[in-house]
Motif scaffolding. Structure first.
Motif, mmCIF file in Angstrom:
data_model
loop_
_atom_site.group_PDB
_atom_site.id
_atom_site.type_symbol
_atom_site.label_atom_id
_atom_site.label_comp_id
_atom_site.label_asym_id
_atom_site.label_seq_id
_atom_site.Cartn_x
_atom_site.Cartn_y
_atom_site.Cartn_z
ATOM 1 N N VAL A 95 0.725 -1.046 0.153
ATOM 2 C CA VAL A 95 -0.093 -0.053 0.183
ATOM 3 C C VAL A 95 0.895 1.321 0.113
ATOM 4 N N ARG A 96 2.003 1.059 0.750
ATOM 5 C CA ARG A 96 2.915 2.295 0.762
ATOM 6 C C ARG A 96 3.324 2.617 -0.716
ATOM 7 N N ARG A 97 3.773 1.577 -1.178
ATOM 8 C CA ARG A 97 4.205 1.708 -2.839
ATOM 9 C C ARG A 97 3.380 2.144 -3.674
ATOM 10 N N TRP A 98 1.989 1.720 -3.407
ATOM 11 C CA TRP A 98 0.759 2.305 -4.187
ATOM 12 C C TRP A 98 0.569 3.711 -4.193
ATOM 13 N N TYR A 99 0.804 4.358 -2.860
ATOM 14 C CA TYR A 99 0.800 5.540 -2.736
ATOM 15 C C TYR A 99 1.827 6.365 -3.250
ATOM 16 N N GLN A 100 2.945 5.721 -3.268
ATOM 17 C CA GLN A 100 4.059 6.502 -3.914
ATOM 18 C C GLN A 100 4.151 6.696 -5.473
ATOM 19 N N ARG A 101 3.556 5.641 -5.880
ATOM 20 C CA ARG A 101 2.806 5.809 -7.478
ATOM 21 C C ARG A 101 2.041 7.017 -7.839
ATOM 22 N N PRO A 104 2.375 12.600 -7.051
ATOM 23 C CA PRO A 104 3.093 12.971 -8.144
ATOM 24 C C PRO A 104 4.537 13.839 -7.469
ATOM 25 N N ASN A 105 4.345 14.394 -6.470
ATOM 26 C CA ASN A 105 5.225 15.252 -5.577
ATOM 27 C C ASN A 105 5.332 14.935 -4.133
ATOM 28 N N LYS A 106 4.950 14.165 -3.653
ATOM 29 C CA LYS A 106 4.676 13.980 -2.258
ATOM 30 C C LYS A 106 4.819 12.257 -1.803
ATOM 31 N N ASN A 107 5.438 11.965 -0.629
ATOM 32 C CA ASN A 107 5.250 10.594 -0.461
ATOM 33 C C ASN A 107 4.651 10.841 1.189
ATOM 34 N N VAL A 108 3.784 9.687 1.426
ATOM 35 C CA VAL A 108 3.159 9.636 2.644
ATOM 36 C C VAL A 108 4.129 9.340 3.726
ATOM 37 N N ARG A 109 3.992 9.948 5.001
ATOM 38 C CA ARG A 109 4.776 9.716 6.112
ATOM 39 C C ARG A 109 4.029 8.593 6.888
ATOM 40 N N TRP A 110 4.783 7.700 7.209
ATOM 41 C CA TRP A 110 4.367 6.409 7.751
ATOM 42 C C TRP A 110 5.058 6.183 9.216
ATOM 43 N N GLU A 111 4.390 5.661 10.052
ATOM 44 C CA GLU A 111 5.049 5.021 11.251
ATOM 45 C C GLU A 111 5.108 3.349 11.146
#
Length: 343
Positions: A95-101, A104-111
């Motif tokens: 899921v983290r990689r799906w959000y990275q895809r 376009p300009n940001k990545n989600v911060r995950w704990e």
């Protein structure tokens, strides 16, 4: 706000009945004309927070940060195995990689994933929306923060994955990085508990996480068949459409993509959308331009890779988080990792 909810009968727990999120008559009509779906509820936000003074004034001036915090909820009488925790951790990496895809300009911060023992049984949580009413207070008592509480500058979007919550799924959030998404675990780790349900697949579980977390980022349902906010299925081929990427990127739970020469695992982590090894490095890096080759050679065990030929050991495989790394031999991972197509 338009929101709705469907409920499946759960044989193992008895008939739970229709838990009304809206008009019972309207829900009954919808159920009569469509296959019984995964319970999906875009929940109303707590009214106490809607009336907090200064919501559109001083708050906008604060440097607010936020983070997505995955929580494995283990209700009373339920249990998880170490293998199931590994599977969940790796699936969250997908899921983290799906959000990275999709951004376009940001990545989600995950704990990192945290485990929380529930105060109630799964049957109690599943009755009359108790899952929604109980969980924020339990998070407050056990983790020291509440996904609905405005704290000034440090917020959380709680992503709660509940053992024995089966097909329950719902979420909502604020644009200042407060939010809550909840779903069951069974379709990922123990499909015998939901056998026969059309949503009971690992692929659909991933899409449900992406969808409900989207609600945590304030996204509503939409009518675009290509959108993950329309339907959870086939998540690798679903996207954020329209204004959804901009809405998610505006959340303080995101940060700029990685700059040149930062360590990376996939292209979509990088601002240039180019992650590679420049032939001579023993790690993959965010590359400035297409002039730098994306291959690498003789990468040691434990470091990021793309293919087995890049590794000194000859093995490039997903680790427990789902990230491809050089390993010393075959590894028994459990969920097929999701790596987006590269530009």
């Amino acid at each position: 706000m338009n929101w709705k909810k469907w409920v499946r009968a759960v044989p193992a727990l008895g008939m739970l009945g229709l838990a009304a999120c809206g008009s019972a008559a309207a829900e009954t009509a919808e159920l009569a004309s469509a296959p019984a779906p995964l319970l999906d509820c875009e929940q109303p936000l707590p009214e106490v927070l809607e009336s907090t003074p200064g919501a559109e004034g001083p708050r906008a001036q604060l440097a607010v940060t936020s983070v997505v915090t995955p929580i494995l909820l283990v209700p009373q009488g339920s249990s998880v195995t170490p293998q199931q925790v590994t599977t969940l951790t790796q699936a969250l990496g997908n899921v983290r990689r799906w959000y990275q895809r999709e951004l376009p300009n940001k990545n989600v911060r995950w704990e990192p994933l945290v485990t929380m023992a529930g105060d109630k049984t799964a049957a109690y949580y599943l009755t009359n929306n108790n899952v929604w009413a109980e969980i924020p207070g339990e998070i407050q008592a056990k983790l020291g923060w509440n996904p609905w509480t405005y704290t000034g500058t440090s917020h959380h979007i709680a992503l709660v994955i509940g053992r024995d919550l089966l097909g329950w799924a719902g979420g909502n959030g604020y644009n200042d990085g407060r939010g809550l998404a909840i779903l069951g675990l069974e379709s990922l780790v123990e499909q015998s508990k939901c056998a026969g349900e059309w949503w009971c697949t690992q692929e659909f579980w991933h899409g449900t996480v992406a969808h409900e977390l989207g609600h945590g980022f304030t996204l509503p349902h939409d009518a675009d068949p290509a959108s993950i906010m329309n339907f959870h299925g086939d998540y690798t081929n679903k996207h954020f459409t329209g204004t959804a990427p901009a809405t998610v990127e505006a959340s303080p739970a995101t940060q700029a993509k990685q700059e040149n020469w930062s360590f990376c695992g996939i292209d979509y982590q990088c601002a240039t959308k180019r992650c590679g090894g420049n032939w001579s490095g023993n790690r993959l890096w965010c590359l400035p331009t297409a002039q730098y080759p994306k291959e690498a050679a003789a990468i040691p065990a434990g470091f990021t890779c793309r293919t087995a030929s890049q590794c000194a050991t000859g093995y490039c495989q997903p680790n427990a988080n789902g990230d491809k790394v050089c390993t010393t031999g075959p590894q028994p991972w459990y969920v097929t990792p999701f790596f987006p197509d590269v530009p």
